[in-house]
Design a protein around this motif. Structure first.
Motif, PDB file in Angstrom:
ATOM      1  N   ASP A  10      30.881  32.732  46.164  1.00 25.58           N
ATOM      2  CA  ASP A  10      31.030  31.740  47.233  1.00 25.58           C
ATOM      3  C   ASP A  10      32.344  30.968  47.205  1.00 25.58           C
ATOM      4  O   ASP A  10      32.439  29.887  47.781  1.00 25.58           O
ATOM      5  N   VAL A  11      33.358  31.474  46.556  1.00 24.40           N
ATOM      6  CA  VAL A  11      34.693  30.878  46.611  1.00 24.40           C
ATOM      7  C   VAL A  11      35.607  31.806  47.394  1.00 24.40           C
ATOM      8  O   VAL A  11      36.200  31.419  48.393  1.00 24.40           O
ATOM      9  N   LEU A  12      35.707  33.037  46.965  1.00 26.61           N
ATOM     10  CA  LEU A  12      36.533  34.048  47.607  1.00 26.61           C
ATOM     11  C   LEU A  12      35.613  34.974  48.391  1.00 26.61           C
ATOM     12  O   LEU A  12      34.608  35.448  47.869  1.00 26.61           O
ATOM     13  N   HIS A  13      35.953  35.228  49.647  1.00 25.43           N
ATOM     14  CA  HIS A  13      35.114  36.036  50.532  1.00 25.43           C
ATOM     15  C   HIS A  13      35.910  37.256  50.958  1.00 25.43           C
ATOM     16  O   HIS A  13      37.117  37.167  51.175  1.00 25.43           O
ATOM     17  N   LEU A  14      35.247  38.401  51.077  1.00 25.66           N
ATOM     18  CA  LEU A  14      35.969  39.594  51.489  1.00 25.66           C
ATOM     19  C   LEU A  14      35.389  40.182  52.764  1.00 25.66           C
ATOM     20  O   LEU A  14      34.195  40.141  52.999  1.00 25.66           O
ATOM     21  N   TYR A  15      36.322  40.703  53.564  1.00 24.48           N
ATOM     22  CA  TYR A  15      35.996  41.236  54.885  1.00 24.48           C
ATOM     23  C   TYR A  15      36.687  42.576  55.062  1.00 24.48           C
ATOM     24  O   TYR A  15      37.811  42.775  54.607  1.00 24.48           O
ATOM     25  N   PHE A  16      36.018  43.478  55.736  1.00 23.87           N
ATOM     26  CA  PHE A  16      36.579  44.777  56.050  1.00 23.87           C
ATOM     27  C   PHE A  16      37.193  44.727  57.434  1.00 23.87           C
ATOM     28  O   PHE A  16      36.567  44.268  58.378  1.00 23.87           O
TER      29      PHE A  16
ATOM     30  N   PHE B 206      48.272  34.999  47.963  1.00 21.04           N
ATOM     31  CA  PHE B 206      47.771  34.492  49.235  1.00 21.04           C
ATOM     32  C   PHE B 206      48.881  34.088  50.198  1.00 21.04           C
ATOM     33  O   PHE B 206      49.896  33.528  49.791  1.00 21.04           O
ATOM     34  N   THR B 207      48.641  34.344  51.465  1.00 15.38           N
ATOM     35  CA  THR B 207      49.464  33.855  52.558  1.00 15.38           C
ATOM     36  C   THR B 207      48.553  33.059  53.482  1.00 15.38           C
ATOM     37  O   THR B 207      47.331  33.178  53.419  1.00 15.38           O
ATOM     38  N   THR B 208      49.137  32.259  54.349  1.00 13.71           N
ATOM     39  CA  THR B 208      48.319  31.402  55.201  1.00 13.71           C
ATOM     40  C   THR B 208      47.765  32.154  56.402  1.00 13.71           C
ATOM     41  O   THR B 208      48.340  33.128  56.871  1.00 13.71           O
TER      42      THR B 208
ATOM     43  N   ILE C  16      41.238  45.582  53.770  1.00 14.60           N
ATOM     44  CA  ILE C  16      40.262  44.598  53.318  1.00 14.60           C
ATOM     45  C   ILE C  16      41.005  43.278  53.205  1.00 14.60           C
ATOM     46  O   ILE C  16      42.188  43.244  52.865  1.00 14.60           O
ATOM     47  N   GLU C  17      40.313  42.209  53.556  1.00 13.60           N
ATOM     48  CA  GLU C  17      40.932  40.894  53.505  1.00 13.60           C
ATOM     49  C   GLU C  17      40.098  39.983  52.609  1.00 13.60           C
ATOM     50  O   GLU C  17      38.896  39.848  52.804  1.00 13.60           O
TER      51      GLU C  17
ATOM     52  N   ARG D  64      45.574  40.527  51.930  1.00 12.95           N
ATOM     53  CA  ARG D  64      45.174  41.802  52.542  1.00 12.95           C
ATOM     54  C   ARG D  64      45.591  42.965  51.655  1.00 12.95           C
ATOM     55  O   ARG D  64      46.653  42.947  51.054  1.00 12.95           O
ATOM     56  N   GLU D  65      44.734  43.971  51.614  1.00 12.34           N
ATOM     57  CA  GLU D  65      45.019  45.200  50.869  1.00 12.34           C
ATOM     58  C   GLU D  65      44.648  46.394  51.729  1.00 12.34           C
ATOM     59  O   GLU D  65      43.632  46.385  52.437  1.00 12.34           O
ATOM     60  N   LEU D  66      45.445  47.421  51.639  1.00 15.95           N
ATOM     61  CA  LEU D  66      45.145  48.689  52.288  1.00 15.95           C
ATOM     62  C   LEU D  66      44.287  49.515  51.333  1.00 15.95           C
ATOM     63  O   LEU D  66      44.637  49.680  50.163  1.00 15.95           O
TER      64      LEU D  66
END
Length: 146
Positions: free
Chosen positions: A47-53, A90-92, A70-71, A105-107
């Protein structure tokens, strides 16, 4: 169906059938945080870092059926130490009215031609999450998140 639509359907199917269930099996859970730019639900470990596809990036590329982005999202309007800023961390991400979140973000290339690299990609996603999470916990910013 055009190439863009086909790639999006294929990526979403791989994510829903393989990546999300595999991450849920290793103690990730659905995130309660909505991403400001992506409509799909995310996952989180602590619950601190969240990941999204992200199934949209690269839709028009001929090899778009081989990868997705993935972000990792830190959904807090906080000041990060300089060591956590930049393309390696991290970037804003502007959200509204002068507010921002932090993202990385990562590919993810889960297929190379005929070779499937699902397990390696899953391992990379988890290791990157652990690396980013550790960096957050090792920095003073973690005190702002509590």
């Amino acid at each position: 169906m055009n190439l863009k639509e086909a790639n999006e359907v294929f990526r979403r199917a791989i994510i829903k059938a393989y990546f999300e269930p595999a991450l849920l099996q290793v103690d990730y859970h659905k995130s309660s945080v909505k991403h400001p730019n992506l409509s799909e639900d995310g996952l989180t470990f602590e619950d601190v870092l969240h990941l999204y596809f992200d199934v949209f990036t690269g839709n028009d590329y001929p090899d778009g059926d081989e990868w997705f982005s993935i972000e990792y999202l830190l959904p807090y309007n906080v000041k990060l130490p300089d060591g956590l800023k930049g393309p390696d961390y991290f970037t804003t991400l502007s959200v509204s009215e002068g507010r921002h979140y932090w993202r990385h973000r990562e590919l993810i290339r889960f297929k190379y031609g005929k070779s499937k690299k699902l397990a390696e990609s899953l391992d990379f996603i988890d290791k990157k999450n652990n690396e980013m999470s550790k960096a957050i916990h090792d920095s003073p910013v973690i005190n702002q998140l509590k």
